[in-house]
Design a protein around this motif. Sequence first.
Motif, short mmCIF file in Angstrom:
data_model
loop_
_atom_site.label_atom_id
_atom_site.label_comp_id
_atom_site.label_asym_id
_atom_site.label_seq_id
_atom_site.Cartn_x
_atom_site.Cartn_y
_atom_site.Cartn_z
N GLY A 33 6.18 17.26 46.04
CA GLY A 33 4.83 16.97 46.48
C GLY A 33 3.99 16.58 45.29
N SER A 34 3.14 15.58 45.47
CA SER A 34 2.39 15.04 44.35
C SER A 34 1.60 16.11 43.61
N ALA A 35 0.85 16.93 44.34
CA ALA A 35 0.01 17.94 43.70
C ALA A 35 0.85 19.04 43.06
N ALA A 36 1.90 19.48 43.75
CA ALA A 36 2.76 20.51 43.17
C ALA A 36 3.40 20.03 41.89
N ASN A 37 3.87 18.78 41.88
CA ASN A 37 4.47 18.22 40.67
C ASN A 37 3.46 18.18 39.53
N ALA A 38 2.23 17.75 39.84
CA ALA A 38 1.20 17.66 38.81
C ALA A 38 0.84 19.04 38.28
N ALA A 39 0.76 20.04 39.18
CA ALA A 39 0.43 21.39 38.75
C ALA A 39 1.50 21.95 37.81
N VAL A 240 17.25 8.43 35.50
CA VAL A 240 18.09 9.08 36.51
C VAL A 240 17.47 8.85 37.89
N ASP A 241 16.18 9.15 38.02
CA ASP A 241 15.41 8.78 39.20
C ASP A 241 13.94 8.80 38.83
N THR A 242 13.11 8.25 39.73
CA THR A 242 11.68 8.12 39.44
C THR A 242 10.84 9.18 40.15
N ILE A 243 11.47 10.18 40.78
CA ILE A 243 10.73 11.20 41.51
C ILE A 243 9.85 11.99 40.55
N GLY A 244 8.56 12.06 40.84
CA GLY A 244 7.63 12.83 40.04
C GLY A 244 7.13 12.15 38.79
N ALA A 245 7.56 10.92 38.53
CA ALA A 245 7.16 10.24 37.29
C ALA A 245 5.65 9.98 37.26
N GLY A 246 5.11 9.45 38.36
CA GLY A 246 3.69 9.18 38.41
C GLY A 246 2.85 10.44 38.35
N ASP A 247 3.33 11.52 38.98
CA ASP A 247 2.62 12.80 38.94
C ASP A 247 2.59 13.35 37.51
N THR A 248 3.71 13.22 36.82
CA THR A 248 3.76 13.67 35.43
C THR A 248 2.84 12.84 34.56
N PHE A 249 2.84 11.53 34.76
CA PHE A 249 1.97 10.65 33.98
C PHE A 249 0.51 11.09 34.15
N ARG A 296 15.52 12.86 34.12
CA ARG A 296 16.08 14.05 34.76
C ARG A 296 16.12 13.85 36.28
N ALA A 297 16.97 14.61 36.95
CA ALA A 297 17.04 14.54 38.41
C ALA A 297 15.88 15.29 39.03
N GLY A 298 15.23 14.68 40.04
CA GLY A 298 14.13 15.32 40.72
C GLY A 298 12.88 15.36 39.88
N ALA A 299 11.85 16.03 40.40
CA ALA A 299 10.58 16.15 39.68
C ALA A 299 10.71 17.32 38.71
N ASP A 300 11.05 17.01 37.47
CA ASP A 300 11.31 18.02 36.45
C ASP A 300 10.55 17.64 35.18
N PRO A 301 9.22 17.87 35.16
CA PRO A 301 8.41 17.40 34.04
C PRO A 301 8.68 18.17 32.75
N PRO A 302 8.30 17.59 31.62
CA PRO A 302 8.60 18.23 30.33
C PRO A 302 7.69 19.40 30.02
N TYR A 303 8.21 20.32 29.21
CA TYR A 303 7.39 21.31 28.55
C TYR A 303 6.76 20.69 27.31
N LEU A 304 5.71 21.31 26.81
CA LEU A 304 5.05 20.79 25.63
C LEU A 304 6.04 20.63 24.48
N ARG A 305 6.96 21.58 24.35
CA ARG A 305 7.93 21.54 23.26
C ARG A 305 8.86 20.32 23.35
N ASP A 306 9.04 19.77 24.56
CA ASP A 306 9.93 18.63 24.73
C ASP A 306 9.31 17.34 24.18
N LEU A 307 8.00 17.36 23.96
CA LEU A 307 7.31 16.14 23.52
C LEU A 307 7.05 16.10 22.03
N GLY A 308 7.52 17.11 21.33
CA GLY A 308 7.41 17.11 19.87
C GLY A 308 6.04 17.44 19.35
#
Length: 308
Positions: A33-39, A240-249, A296-308
């Motif tokens: 869900g868009s909001a859940a992914n963004a949260a 891998v897939d685009t699920i959750g990409a826009g929500d993460t952006f 990554r598969a599915g909506a799996d956004p990064p942690y802050l540590r993943d972005l350096g």
Amino acid sequence: MAAGRGDAFLVIGESLIDVVHTPDHDPVEHVGGSAANAAVALARLGRPVWLASAFGADDRGQRIRSELQDQGVGWASDPHSLEHTSYAVAELDDEGRASYTFDVAWRLHSLREDLPAPVVVQVSSLAPTLEPGAGQVLAVVRGLRGRALIAYDVNLRPAITGTGPDVVAAVEAMAAVSDVVKASDEDLAGLYDDRDEQAAIAHLLALGPVAVVVTRGAAGSGWYDGSVAVETPAQPGPVVDTIGAGDTFGAAMLDALATRGCVGAGAPAALRALTAAEVHDVLSWAARAAGVTVSRAGADPPYLRDLG
């Protein structure tokens, strides 16, 4: 002044289960869900985030509640407002691009009286366009306008709402009370098939937001505020897939804007004061975060540590 790491972010919109079908594999269910992914994306970036959402008290709803709480997401309202939990069936092609069909309802309970005053409010996707919850959402946002940065991620879902005049009117009503409107190139085409992209952007800006941000998938993104136009490329890397990409952006964009002081009552003025270089950095940060999600598969956004 930059948002403190203890300042509250409020996200309003749908939570559901993504049932993902990939070629030659059995379906897999993910919380989405868009909001859940963004949260979740905001929580993983270290922001205290509260979600106003809706789902059932069934097994799928309990899974959503448990997984989001495990990610540190708080509940801004009682989410058990639906008879059963909504779901989306995502069909992935060989390049990881998703197409969707939906069984979705939307209804919002009142916000908690003890909710911390948010400095950022994000409204996502179906929240302002699907009744009976749409009117409730607009009332909440109007009540918070002038006290928080209001961001609206259009994320149009024609399979649920259609794209007729009523939908356009609902989108424009939310855009008119927002400081930043984010839309994909597909959103703009769905809303305004009689306008080219720049005309659609100009139309949205005329409604009142300070800036319109357009995402274009692999073609990158752009920020337009009437005086500054900044365009940045997408993050290169595997998809891998685009699920959750826009929500993460969108979530990472808000994180970057908050770092630059675009929050609270002073958000509109702070947005107008951003330089082109600062806007470029905001979009680049958002693209980096989205680049991790698509790897990554599915909506799996990064942690802050993943972005350096």
